[in-house]
Design an enzyme around this catalytic site. Structure first.
Site, PDB file in Angstrom:
ATOM      1  N   HIS A  45     -10.198  -5.596  -2.820  1.00 27.12           N
ATOM      2  CA  HIS A  45      -8.849  -5.829  -2.315  1.00 27.12           C
ATOM      3  C   HIS A  45      -8.897  -6.139  -0.825  1.00 27.12           C
ATOM      4  CE1 HIS A  45      -9.766  -1.524  -2.131  1.00 27.12           C
ATOM      5  NE2 HIS A  45      -9.076  -1.498  -0.994  1.00 27.12           N
ATOM      6  N   ASP A  80       0.859  -1.188   0.000  1.00 24.97           N
ATOM      7  CA  ASP A  80       0.000   0.000   0.000  1.00 24.97           C
ATOM      8  C   ASP A  80       0.898   1.243   0.000  1.00 24.97           C
ATOM      9  OD1 ASP A  80      -3.195   0.572   1.132  1.00 24.97           O
ATOM     10  OD2 ASP A  80      -1.755   2.219   0.982  1.00 24.97           O
ATOM     11  N   ILE A  81       0.602   2.174  -0.894  1.00 24.94           N
ATOM     12  CA  ILE A  81       1.458   3.356  -1.062  1.00 24.94           C
ATOM     13  C   ILE A  81       1.343   4.325   0.118  1.00 24.94           C
ATOM     14  CG2 ILE A  81      -0.173   4.854  -2.303  1.00 24.94           C
ATOM     15  CD1 ILE A  81       3.442   4.250  -3.376  1.00 24.94           C
ATOM     16  N   GLU A 140     -12.230   3.613  -1.027  1.00 20.09           N
ATOM     17  CA  GLU A 140     -11.452   4.542  -1.855  1.00 20.09           C
ATOM     18  C   GLU A 140     -11.275   4.027  -3.279  1.00 20.09           C
ATOM     19  OE1 GLU A 140      -7.670   5.743  -0.059  1.00 20.09           O
ATOM     20  OE2 GLU A 140      -6.835   5.927  -2.081  1.00 20.09           O
TER      21      GLU A 140
HETATM   22  P1  AMP Z   1      -9.788   1.302   0.515  1.00 24.69           P
HETATM   23  O1  AMP Z   1     -10.363   1.363  -0.901  1.00 24.69           O
HETATM   24  O2  AMP Z   1     -10.387   2.326   1.427  1.00 24.69           O
HETATM   25  O3  AMP Z   1      -9.840  -0.087   1.074  1.00 24.69           O
HETATM   26  O4  AMP Z   1      -8.254   1.678   0.412  1.00 24.69           O
HETATM   27  C1  AMP Z   1      -7.532   1.710  -0.792  1.00 24.69           C
HETATM   28  C2  AMP Z   1      -6.075   1.673  -0.492  1.00 24.69           C
HETATM   29  O5  AMP Z   1      -5.368   1.712  -1.718  1.00 24.69           O
HETATM   30  C3  AMP Z   1      -5.556   2.830   0.364  1.00 24.69           C
HETATM   31  O6  AMP Z   1      -4.966   2.316   1.560  1.00 24.69           O
HETATM   32  C4  AMP Z   1      -4.532   3.522  -0.534  1.00 24.69           C
HETATM   33  O7  AMP Z   1      -3.397   3.995   0.177  1.00 24.69           O
HETATM   34  C5  AMP Z   1      -4.170   2.419  -1.511  1.00 24.69           C
HETATM   35  N1  AMP Z   1      -3.696   2.909  -2.805  1.00 24.69           N
HETATM   36  C6  AMP Z   1      -4.291   3.826  -3.597  1.00 24.69           C
HETATM   37  N2  AMP Z   1      -3.544   4.029  -4.706  1.00 24.69           N
HETATM   38  C7  AMP Z   1      -2.471   3.214  -4.597  1.00 24.69           C
HETATM   39  C8  AMP Z   1      -1.325   2.963  -5.414  1.00 24.69           C
HETATM   40  N3  AMP Z   1      -1.136   3.597  -6.588  1.00 24.69           N
HETATM   41  N4  AMP Z   1      -0.403   2.069  -4.987  1.00 24.69           N
HETATM   42  C9  AMP Z   1      -0.571   1.428  -3.814  1.00 24.69           C
HETATM   43  N5  AMP Z   1      -1.625   1.612  -3.007  1.00 24.69           N
HETATM   44  C10 AMP Z   1      -2.559   2.496  -3.389  1.00 24.69           C
END
Ligand code: AMP
Length: 132
Positions: A93, A29-30, A88
C-alpha cells in the site's frame, strides 16, 4: 487467509472509501497522521510493494497520482506526501499524506484524532474530486 485490506476491498470490513477501479482501491487510513491521510492498495495481495511486477507497480503509482491530485483539489494542502512502510499490514500500500504546513510531523507514529463524522466528510470530499 485474506489480509485486512482484502477484507476491506471485498466489503467485509467497513472503510471510508475514496475510490476504486478494477485493480486498485483507495480509502482513508483509520489511524491518520493528518486529515485526509489515504491508503492506495492494489487489489492483488502482495506483501512487499517492491515484489510487485514493474507493470503493477507502475499502475499503483499512476492510481496514487490520481488520488493525490484529488486530495490536493479537495483539501488544498501545500502538497500530498508519500510514505511506503508496510511494517504493519502485509498487503502492499501507498500512504498519501496531505501536508498542510511545512512544520507538519509526517511520521507514521504521529497519529491525529479525527472524528467519525469528519472522516466521512473527508472521504466524500476527496471522492468527489477523483478523476480516474
Ligand atoms: P504500514 O503497514 O506500517 O504501512 O501501515 C498500515 C496502515 O494501515 C496504518 O497506518 C494503519 O492505521 C492502517 N490500517 C490498519 N487497519 C486499517 C483499517 N481497518 N482501515 C483503515 N486503515 C487501516
Amino acid at each position: 487467509m485474506a489480509t485486512i485490506f482484502t477484507k476491506i476491498i471485498r466489503g467485509e470490513i467497513p472503510c471510508y472509501k475514496v475510490a476504486e477501479n478494477d485493480t486498485h482501491f483507495a480509502f482513508l487510513d483509520i489511524n491518520p497522521i493528518a486529515e485526509g491521510h489515504t491508503l492506495v492498495v492494489p487489489k492483488k495481495e502482495t506483501d512487499y510493494i517492491f515484489d510487485l511486477s514493474d507493470e503493477d507497480l507502475a499502475q499503483t503509482v499512476i492510481f496514487a497520482k490520481k488520488i493525490a491530485f484529488a486530495i490536493d483539489r479537495a483539501l488544498k494542502p501545500i502538497r500530498t506526501g508519500v510514505i511506503l512502510e508496510g511494517l504493519e499490514v502485509p498487503h502492499a500500500h501507498v500512504h498519501l499524506v496531505p501536508i498542510y504546513e511545512e512544520s507538519q510531523n509526517v511520521s507514521l507514529r504521529n497519529k491525529v484524532e479525527v472524528s467519525k463524522e469528519k472522516m466521512e466528510v473527508l472521504a466524500k470530499s476527496i471522492a468527489d474530486e477523483v478523476r480516474l
